[in-house]
Enzyme design. Structure first.
Site, PDB file in Angstrom:
ATOM      1  CD  GLU A 116      25.441 -12.716  -3.009  1.00 46.04           C
ATOM      2  OE1 GLU A 116      24.723 -12.536  -4.061  1.00 46.04           O
ATOM      3  OE2 GLU A 116      26.494 -12.364  -2.768  1.00 46.04           O
ATOM      4  N   GLY A 142      31.382  -8.426  -8.134  1.00 48.06           N
ATOM      5  CA  GLY A 142      30.228  -7.813  -7.610  1.00 48.06           C
ATOM      6  C   GLY A 142      30.425  -6.326  -7.483  1.00 48.06           C
ATOM      7  N   GLY A 143      30.529  -5.840  -6.387  1.00 48.27           N
ATOM      8  CA  GLY A 143      30.549  -4.548  -5.861  1.00 48.27           C
ATOM      9  C   GLY A 143      31.247  -3.609  -6.992  1.00 48.27           C
ATOM     10  N   GLY A 196      32.133  -9.906  -1.241  1.00 50.59           N
ATOM     11  CA  GLY A 196      31.240  -9.167  -0.648  1.00 50.59           C
ATOM     12  C   GLY A 196      31.960  -8.598   0.727  1.00 50.59           C
ATOM     13  CG  HIS A 230      26.256 -15.803  -6.982  1.00 46.03           C
ATOM     14  ND1 HIS A 230      26.178 -15.491  -5.711  1.00 46.03           N
ATOM     15  CD2 HIS A 230      27.424 -14.864  -7.434  1.00 46.03           C
ATOM     16  CE1 HIS A 230      27.117 -14.535  -5.391  1.00 46.03           C
ATOM     17  NE2 HIS A 230      27.788 -14.081  -6.426  1.00 46.03           N
ATOM     18  CB  SER A 252      36.713  -8.688  -2.445  1.00 45.73           C
ATOM     19  OG  SER A 252      35.658  -9.005  -1.340  1.00 45.73           O
ATOM     20  CD  GLU A 307      31.656 -15.683  -7.546  1.00 44.74           C
ATOM     21  OE1 GLU A 307      32.076 -14.322  -7.740  1.00 44.74           O
ATOM     22  OE2 GLU A 307      30.383 -15.721  -7.537  1.00 44.74           O
ATOM     23  CG  ASN A 321      26.011 -10.981  -9.842  1.00 43.09           C
ATOM     24  OD1 ASN A 321      25.080 -10.536 -10.066  1.00 43.09           O
ATOM     25  ND2 ASN A 321      26.465 -12.024  -8.602  1.00 43.09           N
ATOM     26  CD1 TRP A 322      26.300  -5.017 -12.730  1.00 42.91           C
ATOM     27  CD2 TRP A 322      24.587  -3.861 -13.451  1.00 42.91           C
ATOM     28  NE1 TRP A 322      26.438  -4.238 -13.770  1.00 42.91           N
ATOM     29  CE2 TRP A 322      25.289  -3.579 -14.070  1.00 42.91           C
ATOM     30  CE3 TRP A 322      23.093  -3.490 -13.556  1.00 42.91           C
ATOM     31  CZ2 TRP A 322      25.382  -2.388 -15.266  1.00 42.91           C
ATOM     32  CZ3 TRP A 322      23.022  -2.492 -14.629  1.00 42.91           C
ATOM     33  CH2 TRP A 322      24.001  -2.051 -15.437  1.00 42.91           C
ATOM     34  CE  LYS A 323      27.239  -9.851  -5.529  1.00 40.29           C
ATOM     35  NZ  LYS A 323      27.757 -10.157  -4.477  1.00 40.29           N
TER      36      LYS A 323
HETATM   37  C1  PEP Z   1      30.147 -11.931  -6.682  1.00 40.32           C
HETATM   38  O1  PEP Z   1      28.948 -11.509  -6.280  1.00 40.32           O
HETATM   39  O2  PEP Z   1      30.079 -12.894  -7.514  1.00 40.32           O
HETATM   40  C2  PEP Z   1      31.264 -11.070  -6.085  1.00 40.32           C
HETATM   41  C3  PEP Z   1      32.419 -11.723  -6.475  1.00 40.32           C
HETATM   42  O3  PEP Z   1      31.102 -10.277  -5.261  1.00 40.32           O
HETATM   43  P1  PEP Z   1      32.288  -9.051  -4.705  1.00 40.32           P
HETATM   44  O4  PEP Z   1      32.840  -8.534  -6.002  1.00 40.32           O
HETATM   45  O5  PEP Z   1      31.533  -7.983  -4.299  1.00 40.32           O
HETATM   46  O6  PEP Z   1      32.993  -9.799  -3.626  1.00 40.32           O
END
Ligand code: PEP
Length: 249
Positions: free
Chosen positions: A96, A233-234, A172, A94, A212, A166, A9-11
């Protein structure tokens, strides 16, 4: 049997140039395992990503979509629009979106319906907040998120659903659920799906863990029997890191 999936997920990251460069890097990496690889760039780069990745084994997904077919919804994107650029997988719910855009269970239920009606695959995200876990309510919260936004769908629609657990406190933040916490929750989710639908549906649904996940912890998390992959994500923003995770199965 259910498949392994690693989805990035590049956000709201990567403009067109950065998208081109990351996709070039991703195409140079090798998928050595059996996981399906998905990337979810921002809307405006979906067409480019989808065209560039045709005939590769990387699937392109959207990070969100609107529930209506079309109409006066300024700034929104419909399922049909996504499909017209070759995107038929969408992330819905998600944390967010829930937190910053007030997406409620009811709204998410209608987005799920729109996705299924348009024959899309839905990656449905859910997970508890830190206070829920601290107070021991994490299973109840997750069960109610599933019940309120997903458990109205027909049994046959489950072949179009991927679940992404999640925990909000792990997204994050650098803090990951322990492999045991992830396994316990994934087993609970599977049991909840089995009770509502059938053991068969539960056995066949892919359940991703997100929060994470990094090259350093992916293998241990993915080694758990009910963890079928990750929503990343990251660490999905660097091709090498992402593929180390893809190849952690
Ligand atoms: C996400 O945004 O779905 C996520 C899991 O982010 P991260 O891996 O950065 O925690």
């Amino acid at each position: 049997m259910r498949k392994h999936i690693v989805a990035g997920n590049w956000k709201m990251n990567n403009d067109l140039n950065a998208t081109k460069s990351l996709i070039t890097d991703l195409k140079n990496e090798k998928n050595e395992g059996d996981a399906e690889v998905i990337i979810a760039p921002t809307y405006i780069n979906l067409d480019y990503a989808s065209q560039t990745l045709t005939n590769t084994d990387i699937t392109v997904a959207a990070q969100n979509m609107h529930q209506a077919e079309s109409g006066a919804y300024t700034g929104e994107i419909s399922a049909e629009m996504l499909k017209s650029v070759g995107v038929s997988t969408v992330i819905i719910g998600h944390s967010e979106r829930r937190a910053y855009f007030n997406e409620s269970d009811d709204l998410l239920a209608s987005k799920v319906n729109a996705g299924l009606k348009n024959d899309m695959r839905v990656i449905f995200c859910f997970g508890e907040e830190l206070e829920d876990r601290k107070s021991g309510k994490h299973e109840a919260v997750v069960a109610s998120q599933l019940k309120n936004a997903l458990f109205h769908i027909e049994k046959v629609a489950w072949s179009h659903i991927v679940l992404a657990y999640e925990p909000v406190w792990a997204i994050g933040t650098g803090e990951t659920a322990s492999p045991e916490q992830a396994q316990d929750m994934h087993a609970f989710i599977r049991k909840t799906v089995a009770a509502q639908y059938s053991q068969d549906v539960a056995n066949n649904v892919t359940i991703l863990y997100g929060g994470s996940v990094k090259p350093a912890n992916a293998q241990e998390i993915f080694s758990k029997p009910d963890v079928d992959g990750g929503l990343i994500g990251g660490a999905s923003l660097k091709a090498k890191d992402f593929f180390e995770i893809v190849n952690a199965f």
